[in-house]
Design a protein around this motif. Sequence first.
Motif, PDB file in Angstrom:
ATOM      1  N   VAL A  98      33.019 150.477  93.447  1.00 13.68           N
ATOM      2  CA  VAL A  98      32.598 149.990  94.763  1.00 13.68           C
ATOM      3  C   VAL A  98      33.826 149.525  95.534  1.00 13.68           C
ATOM      4  O   VAL A  98      34.466 148.539  95.167  1.00 13.68           O
ATOM      5  N   ALA A 128      27.612 150.925  98.871  1.00  9.50           N
ATOM      6  CA  ALA A 128      27.718 149.940  97.797  1.00  9.50           C
ATOM      7  C   ALA A 128      26.347 149.633  97.197  1.00  9.50           C
ATOM      8  O   ALA A 128      26.208 149.498  95.977  1.00  9.50           O
ATOM      9  N   HIS A 132      25.146 150.062  93.362  1.00  7.69           N
ATOM     10  CA  HIS A 132      24.542 148.984  92.586  1.00  7.69           C
ATOM     11  C   HIS A 132      23.184 149.394  92.036  1.00  7.69           C
ATOM     12  O   HIS A 132      22.883 149.166  90.858  1.00  7.69           O
ATOM     13  N   LEU A 137      30.539 141.736  96.891  1.00  4.17           N
ATOM     14  CA  LEU A 137      30.066 142.580  97.986  1.00  4.17           C
ATOM     15  C   LEU A 137      29.954 141.774  99.272  1.00  4.17           C
ATOM     16  O   LEU A 137      30.328 142.249 100.354  1.00  4.17           O
TER      17      LEU A 137
END
Length: 207
Positions: free
Chosen positions: A73, A88, A92, A128
């Motif tokens: 990522v 992203a 995930h 993130l």
Amino acid sequence: MARSRLTPDQRRDQILDLGMEAFSALPFDQVAMEDIATHAGISRALIYHYFPSKKELFAALWAREHEQLAHNVHFMAGHTVRSQVRAALVAHYTFYEHNMTLMMIANRSAIAVDPAVRSPITFELNRLRDHTLDALDLAGSSRDLVSVALSGWLALVREVALEWLELHTFSRDAAVDLCMTALDALVSPHADLDRLPGGLPGPAAAL
């Protein structure tokens, strides 16, 4: 003889690999440290030397899996913040689906309240959040406000992932779309998700 051929790091990795196989196939309560030791060809005392409890073994392998997710990522130049957040999320959710049994242990089992068990996913989601804030180039009170919004949004991301994995009545893309809709509602009034990292306007703003 087999034991002496492995360095401590190699032995630890071997135990983690075997633990990964066990926890991916069985509920947490059904995994036995003695069985992992037998498969590794070592004594029960030695496996407890590396991992004093089954919970600590799980926490270590869960953290190791998240290290690989972190490598996959990245935010890159030339793509809008929105598109990179979505990419992203897909990464995930693909990771969660691939590690569904581990995900459920870490969030829906008796050990889920343990900080060591919860920290890998929390750390990665917070990473993130921070990447998103940096890409939006926010500072001061604006950054603080959007940071709070993103923290709330990431709690939703986590819960949507768990419900999706449990129900499996809608697709991964539908789950991601739901999260992106929520992101727009929370963040778009305060920051431009269509901007390019580095201060450049996004394609829509350039028209």
